[in-house]
Write a protein that holds these residues in place. Sequence first.
Motif, PDB file in Angstrom:
ATOM      1  N   UNK A  33       0.840  -1.203   0.000  1.00  0.00           N
ATOM      2  CA  UNK A  33       0.000   0.000   0.000  1.00  0.00           C
ATOM      3  C   UNK A  33       0.872   1.249   0.000  1.00  0.00           C
ATOM      4  N   UNK A  34       1.945   1.275   0.793  1.00  0.00           N
ATOM      5  CA  UNK A  34       2.863   2.418   0.797  1.00  0.00           C
ATOM      6  C   UNK A  34       3.459   2.625  -0.597  1.00  0.00           C
ATOM      7  N   UNK A  35       3.864   1.534  -1.223  1.00  0.00           N
ATOM      8  CA  UNK A  35       4.452   1.600  -2.562  1.00  0.00           C
ATOM      9  C   UNK A  35       3.449   2.186  -3.561  1.00  0.00           C
ATOM     10  N   UNK A  36       2.216   1.689  -3.543  1.00  0.00           N
ATOM     11  CA  UNK A  36       1.183   2.169  -4.462  1.00  0.00           C
ATOM     12  C   UNK A  36       0.867   3.647  -4.222  1.00  0.00           C
ATOM     13  N   UNK A  37       0.790   4.054  -2.965  1.00  0.00           N
ATOM     14  CA  UNK A  37       0.514   5.453  -2.648  1.00  0.00           C
ATOM     15  C   UNK A  37       1.612   6.370  -3.167  1.00  0.00           C
ATOM     16  N   UNK A  38       2.856   5.976  -2.972  1.00  0.00           N
ATOM     17  CA  UNK A  38       3.980   6.803  -3.428  1.00  0.00           C
ATOM     18  C   UNK A  38       3.982   6.932  -4.947  1.00  0.00           C
ATOM     19  N   UNK A  39       3.713   5.829  -5.648  1.00  0.00           N
ATOM     20  CA  UNK A  39       3.661   5.878  -7.105  1.00  0.00           C
ATOM     21  C   UNK A  39       2.543   6.792  -7.581  1.00  0.00           C
ATOM     22  N   UNK A  40       1.375   6.720  -6.938  1.00  0.00           N
ATOM     23  CA  UNK A  40       0.259   7.588  -7.326  1.00  0.00           C
ATOM     24  C   UNK A  40       0.566   9.056  -7.044  1.00  0.00           C
TER      25      UNK A  40
END
Length: 66
Positions: A33-40
């Motif tokens: 989730x952290x990874x996806x948030x940062x990419x977004x």
Amino acid sequence: PAPLVRLSPGFGASGLEFTLTCQVQDVTDQMPVQHALRKRLLRRFKQEGIIIPYPQYTVHLQPNKP
């Protein structure tokens, strides 16, 4: 609950610093989730023309003294 964004700690040396708090279903979901948030966030910053100001330093070299 809905994510919570705060301007905290606040004004940093090179920009504004925010804290994003959100909950995940399971602790093992935390990293994906952290990874996806940062990419977004990065994608949205690019769309909006927001540039992340990285600090720059000047290095002064002194000549060797015998």
